[in-house]
Design a protein around this motif. Sequence first.
Motif, PDB file in Angstrom:
ATOM      1  N   TYR A   1       0.716  -1.040   0.133  1.00  0.00           N
ATOM      2  CA  TYR A   1      -0.017  -0.101   0.120  1.00  0.00           C
ATOM      3  C   TYR A   1       0.885   1.124  -0.095  1.00  0.00           C
ATOM      4  CZ  TYR A   1      -3.194   3.800   1.396  1.00  0.00           C
ATOM      5  OH  TYR A   1      -3.674   4.961   1.032  1.00  0.00           O
TER       6      TYR A   1
ATOM      7  N   PRO B   1     -21.052  -0.080   1.185  1.00  0.00           N
ATOM      8  CA  PRO B   1     -20.769  -1.775   1.652  1.00  0.00           C
ATOM      9  C   PRO B   1     -20.323  -1.562   2.992  1.00  0.00           C
ATOM     10  CG  PRO B   1     -18.964  -0.545   0.371  1.00  0.00           C
ATOM     11  CD  PRO B   1     -20.339   0.451   0.527  1.00  0.00           C
ATOM     12  N   ALA B   2     -20.231  -2.977   3.550  1.00  0.00           N
ATOM     13  CA  ALA B   2     -19.348  -3.089   5.056  1.00  0.00           C
ATOM     14  C   ALA B   2     -17.836  -2.798   4.927  1.00  0.00           C
ATOM     15  CB  ALA B   2     -19.411  -4.363   5.465  1.00  0.00           C
ATOM     16  N   CYS B   3     -17.295  -1.604   5.607  1.00  0.00           N
ATOM     17  CA  CYS B   3     -15.869  -1.144   5.386  1.00  0.00           C
ATOM     18  C   CYS B   3     -15.010  -2.343   5.681  1.00  0.00           C
ATOM     19  CB  CYS B   3     -15.543  -0.136   5.975  1.00  0.00           C
ATOM     20  SG  CYS B   3     -16.941   1.196   6.219  1.00  0.00           S
TER      21      CYS B   3
ATOM     22  N   HIS C   1     -11.145  -3.654   4.573  1.00  0.00           N
ATOM     23  CA  HIS C   1     -10.327  -3.236   5.583  1.00  0.00           C
ATOM     24  C   HIS C   1     -10.139  -4.146   6.761  1.00  0.00           C
ATOM     25  CE1 HIS C   1      -9.520   0.501   3.291  1.00  0.00           C
ATOM     26  NE2 HIS C   1     -10.870   0.585   3.054  1.00  0.00           N
TER      27      HIS C   1
ATOM     28  N   ALA D   1      -3.161  -4.422  -0.747  1.00  0.00           N
ATOM     29  CA  ALA D   1      -3.276  -3.000  -1.326  1.00  0.00           C
ATOM     30  C   ALA D   1      -4.596  -2.296  -0.452  1.00  0.00           C
ATOM     31  CB  ALA D   1      -3.762  -3.223  -2.663  1.00  0.00           C
TER      32      ALA D   1
ATOM     33  N   GLN E   1      -5.295   5.737  12.632  1.00  0.00           N
ATOM     34  CA  GLN E   1      -5.144   7.084  12.019  1.00  0.00           C
ATOM     35  C   GLN E   1      -5.937   8.020  12.824  1.00  0.00           C
ATOM     36  OE1 GLN E   1      -2.955   7.533  10.113  1.00  0.00           O
ATOM     37  NE2 GLN E   1      -2.788   5.950   8.565  1.00  0.00           N
TER      38      GLN E   1
ATOM     39  N   TYR F   1      -7.410  13.323   9.456  1.00  0.00           N
ATOM     40  CA  TYR F   1      -6.981  12.654   8.364  1.00  0.00           C
ATOM     41  C   TYR F   1      -8.059  11.828   7.751  1.00  0.00           C
ATOM     42  CZ  TYR F   1      -4.435  10.025   5.091  1.00  0.00           C
ATOM     43  OH  TYR F   1      -4.004   9.186   3.945  1.00  0.00           O
ATOM     44  N   LEU F   2      -8.788  10.836   8.485  1.00  0.00           N
ATOM     45  CA  LEU F   2      -9.688   9.742   8.106  1.00  0.00           C
ATOM     46  C   LEU F   2     -10.736  10.755   7.389  1.00  0.00           C
ATOM     47  CD1 LEU F   2      -9.683   7.205  10.944  1.00  0.00           C
ATOM     48  CD2 LEU F   2      -8.968   6.912   8.520  1.00  0.00           C
TER      49      LEU F   2
ATOM     50  N   GLN G   1      -9.883  12.264   4.154  1.00  0.00           N
ATOM     51  CA  GLN G   1      -9.589  11.211   2.871  1.00  0.00           C
ATOM     52  C   GLN G   1     -10.906  10.827   2.675  1.00  0.00           C
ATOM     53  OE1 GLN G   1      -6.451  10.358   1.287  1.00  0.00           O
ATOM     54  NE2 GLN G   1      -5.943  12.213   2.655  1.00  0.00           N
TER      55      GLN G   1
ATOM     56  N   GLY H   1      -8.448   9.773  -5.658  1.00  0.00           N
ATOM     57  CA  GLY H   1      -7.299   9.012  -6.615  1.00  0.00           C
ATOM     58  C   GLY H   1      -6.570   8.079  -5.659  1.00  0.00           C
TER      59      GLY H   1
ATOM     60  N   SER I   1      -8.125   2.510  -6.397  1.00  0.00           N
ATOM     61  CA  SER I   1      -8.637   3.313  -5.611  1.00  0.00           C
ATOM     62  C   SER I   1     -10.055   3.536  -6.066  1.00  0.00           C
ATOM     63  CB  SER I   1      -8.012   4.578  -5.659  1.00  0.00           C
ATOM     64  OG  SER I   1      -8.027   4.945  -7.107  1.00  0.00           O
TER      65      SER I   1
ATOM     66  N   MET J   1     -12.976   2.457  -3.708  1.00  0.00           N
ATOM     67  CA  MET J   1     -12.979   2.948  -2.400  1.00  0.00           C
ATOM     68  C   MET J   1     -13.630   4.377  -2.780  1.00  0.00           C
ATOM     69  SD  MET J   1     -12.725   3.213   0.432  1.00  0.00           S
ATOM     70  CE  MET J   1     -13.395   4.635   1.318  1.00  0.00           C
TER      71      MET J   1
ATOM     72  N   PHE K   1     -12.639   4.211  13.541  1.00  0.00           N
ATOM     73  CA  PHE K   1     -11.538   3.651  13.056  1.00  0.00           C
ATOM     74  C   PHE K   1     -10.353   4.344  13.655  1.00  0.00           C
ATOM     75  CE2 PHE K   1     -13.940   2.313   9.102  1.00  0.00           C
ATOM     76  CZ  PHE K   1     -13.540   0.864   9.386  1.00  0.00           C
TER      77      PHE K   1
HETATM   78  C1  HEC Z   1     -14.281  -3.360  -1.804  1.00  0.00           C
HETATM   79  C2  HEC Z   1     -12.984  -2.826  -0.909  1.00  0.00           C
HETATM   80  C3  HEC Z   1     -13.247  -1.674  -0.133  1.00  0.00           C
HETATM   81  C4  HEC Z   1     -14.469  -1.425   0.647  1.00  0.00           C
HETATM   82  C5  HEC Z   1     -15.553  -1.949   0.871  1.00  0.00           C
HETATM   83  C6  HEC Z   1     -13.982  -0.018   1.354  1.00  0.00           C
HETATM   84  N1  HEC Z   1     -12.873   0.397   1.174  1.00  0.00           N
HETATM   85 FE1  HEC Z   1     -11.901   1.779   1.876  1.00  0.00          FE
HETATM   86  N2  HEC Z   1     -10.239   1.311   0.632  1.00  0.00           N
HETATM   87  C7  HEC Z   1     -10.115   0.468  -0.364  1.00  0.00           C
HETATM   88  C8  HEC Z   1      -8.962   0.308  -0.961  1.00  0.00           C
HETATM   89  C9  HEC Z   1      -8.445  -0.382  -2.233  1.00  0.00           C
HETATM   90  C10 HEC Z   1      -8.392   1.478  -0.631  1.00  0.00           C
HETATM   91  C11 HEC Z   1      -6.895   2.289  -1.088  1.00  0.00           C
HETATM   92  C12 HEC Z   1      -7.160   3.196  -2.228  1.00  0.00           C
HETATM   93  C13 HEC Z   1      -5.514   3.749  -2.656  1.00  0.00           C
HETATM   94  O1  HEC Z   1      -5.084   2.681  -3.633  1.00  0.00           O
HETATM   95  O2  HEC Z   1      -5.297   4.782  -2.389  1.00  0.00           O
HETATM   96  C14 HEC Z   1      -9.318   2.385   0.479  1.00  0.00           C
HETATM   97  C15 HEC Z   1      -8.691   3.463   1.167  1.00  0.00           C
HETATM   98  C16 HEC Z   1      -9.468   4.010   2.199  1.00  0.00           C
HETATM   99  C17 HEC Z   1      -8.998   4.942   3.091  1.00  0.00           C
HETATM  100  C18 HEC Z   1      -7.880   5.896   2.705  1.00  0.00           C
HETATM  101  C19 HEC Z   1      -6.778   5.391   3.764  1.00  0.00           C
HETATM  102  C20 HEC Z   1      -5.449   6.047   3.933  1.00  0.00           C
HETATM  103  O3  HEC Z   1      -4.396   5.759   4.376  1.00  0.00           O
HETATM  104  O4  HEC Z   1      -5.550   7.176   3.013  1.00  0.00           O
HETATM  105  C21 HEC Z   1     -10.236   5.283   4.060  1.00  0.00           C
HETATM  106  C22 HEC Z   1     -10.169   6.182   5.204  1.00  0.00           C
HETATM  107  C23 HEC Z   1     -11.108   4.051   3.653  1.00  0.00           C
HETATM  108  N3  HEC Z   1     -10.787   3.314   2.556  1.00  0.00           N
HETATM  109  C24 HEC Z   1     -12.151   4.011   4.467  1.00  0.00           C
HETATM  110  C25 HEC Z   1     -13.405   3.094   4.151  1.00  0.00           C
HETATM  111  C26 HEC Z   1     -14.430   3.203   4.765  1.00  0.00           C
HETATM  112  C27 HEC Z   1     -15.100   4.145   6.020  1.00  0.00           C
HETATM  113  C28 HEC Z   1     -15.236   2.250   4.302  1.00  0.00           C
HETATM  114  C29 HEC Z   1     -16.753   1.708   4.345  1.00  0.00           C
HETATM  115  C30 HEC Z   1     -17.745   2.759   4.188  1.00  0.00           C
HETATM  116  C31 HEC Z   1     -14.411   1.452   3.338  1.00  0.00           C
HETATM  117  N4  HEC Z   1     -13.338   2.299   3.395  1.00  0.00           N
HETATM  118  C32 HEC Z   1     -14.860   0.608   2.328  1.00  0.00           C
HETATM  119  C33 HEC Z   1     -11.210  -0.361  -0.449  1.00  0.00           C
HETATM  120  C34 HEC Z   1     -12.399  -0.448   0.291  1.00  0.00           C
END
Ligand code: HEC
Length: 353
Positions: free
Chosen positions: A208, A279-281, A285, A293, A300, A304-305, A308, A318, A323, A326, A345
């Motif tokens: 990542y 979706p369920a995060c 994650h 990835a 965090q 910041y969270l 983002q 991006g 990405s 997400m 989180f």
């Molecule tokens: C289908 C898979 C998937 C789901 C479901 C998902 N994420 Fe993600 N998330 C990702 C991916 C892949 C990235 C990395 C993107 C990148 O390459 O920069 C990411 C990145 C992030 C980041 C940035 C972290 C950073 O260090 O910058 C945050 C915050 C985040 N997700 C929160 C959430 C939350 C809150 C949810 C639920 C609402 C969620 N994600 C659901 C796949 C997912």
Amino acid sequence: MTIRWKHVLALIVILPIAGLLIGWSGLIGIRASSGHWAVTDWFLHWVMRSSVSTAAITVQAPPLDNPALLPPAAGHFESGCATCHGSPAQARSTAVLGMLPPPPDLKGVIGSWTDEQLFEIVKHGVRYTGMPAWPVQTRDDEVWAMVAFLRRLPDMSSGQYTAMAGLATGRQVARMSAQAITCDSCHGEQRLGEDSLIPSLSGQSKTYLMNSLQAYVQGRRPSGIMQQAVSTIPEDQLREFAAHYASQPQPLHRSAADRSLVARGQELAEKGRAADTIPACLSCHEREGGNAAYPHLSGQKVPYLETQLRLFRGGVRGGSSYSHIMTEAAAHLGDEDITALAAYFAGRESVGP
Ligand code: HEC
Ligand code: HEC
Ligand code: HEC
């Protein structure tokens, strides 16, 4: 009457040709060494001030009193602005003072601009002067952080500046380059307070981290601060940095937040909300043995969270080639969802349910 029109027509034809001839003759001086006439200097600066004032009319400054805006902006100032403008830690070089116009020492001029006008100058730069535009135009939060920093610059001692920017101190003797910025100037764990806008890198997967660094290098993840930070570093060195941070222990400290807020965040993270296609995060994650990835989020800081998630929701975050999933996951989050998820989180223990 007819004669007058002929004169005008002749002028319209002759003037551009005369202009071209004068340009071609080489009589117009372009030597920076001879400077501008005082009247040219005055005129150019007057045009610049008027242009900035007009452009700033439609700009509205957000609140700029959050101290967390300052460290990333100060670090960026030292690596991206101080070469031209000097800083409390370095003077302007002879080469820079030979520029026309020379970049001013900003301490003396900040007071003559409003926040909105500073925003205009820093975001868009100034044509024909060497003053560059902010490296990315799609997000204004970083530019406002720089404005917050510039506002404080005139009263800042070099000690305060060194501490704020996280400049490496220690062995100063015989150091030629004023560049004392390191990745840890911004990312060092001890520098990340509760309200930090800078992410913790420790214990994040190497995949990542490297994906993110490449995304900054290639401009696929817009951040003027990070793009400047990685711009001159060769790829193999970035790999070393990614490996270094991946091997660091995750920070132990967790942010405490309102329990009902955390409970709402947890519910959304575990189950999502089908009605809004959220979706369920936790399906992606924080899974033991999950895809490297997908970053882990626990530990965090809340600001910041939140930043983002808002960037994802707005479609400007991006990132790596993953990405877009997400971006879809965040598309329908409401402001309250974002607050609750960030609180959950930021306080969550790492990996494992
Ligand atoms: C289908 C898979 C998937 C789901 C479901 C998902 N994420 Fe993600 N998330 C990702 C991916 C892949 C990235 C990395 C993107 C990148 O390459 O920069 C990411 C990145 C992030 C980041 C940035 C972290 C950073 O260090 O910058 C945050 C915050 C985040 N997700 C929160 C959430 C939350 C809150 C949810 C639920 C609402 C969620 N994600 C659901 C796949 C997912
Ligand atoms: C390559 C050199 C260069 C770099 C790098 C640079 N500037 Fe400038 N800057 C200039 C020059 C030259 C001017 C003078 C423009 C003029 O007088 O019309 C200027 C003008 C300014 C002004 C207006 C000052 C005034 O009253 O004339 C501000 C504010 C400013 N720069 C901020 C910044 C910030 C913040 C950064 C870093 C993000 C930065 N500059 C990076 C060259 C540079
Ligand atoms: C001037 C401060 C500053 C410096 C110096 C800096 N960073 Fe950053 N870094 C940031 C900020 C702010 C962000 C968040 C940017 C964003 O919104 O995408 C960030 C984000 C990152 C990310 C993405 C993390 C995530 O969770 O998505 C990585 C990886 C990273 N930096 C690595 C580095 C490395 C390696 C260096 C040294 C070469 C470095 N940074 C130097 C301020 C800095």
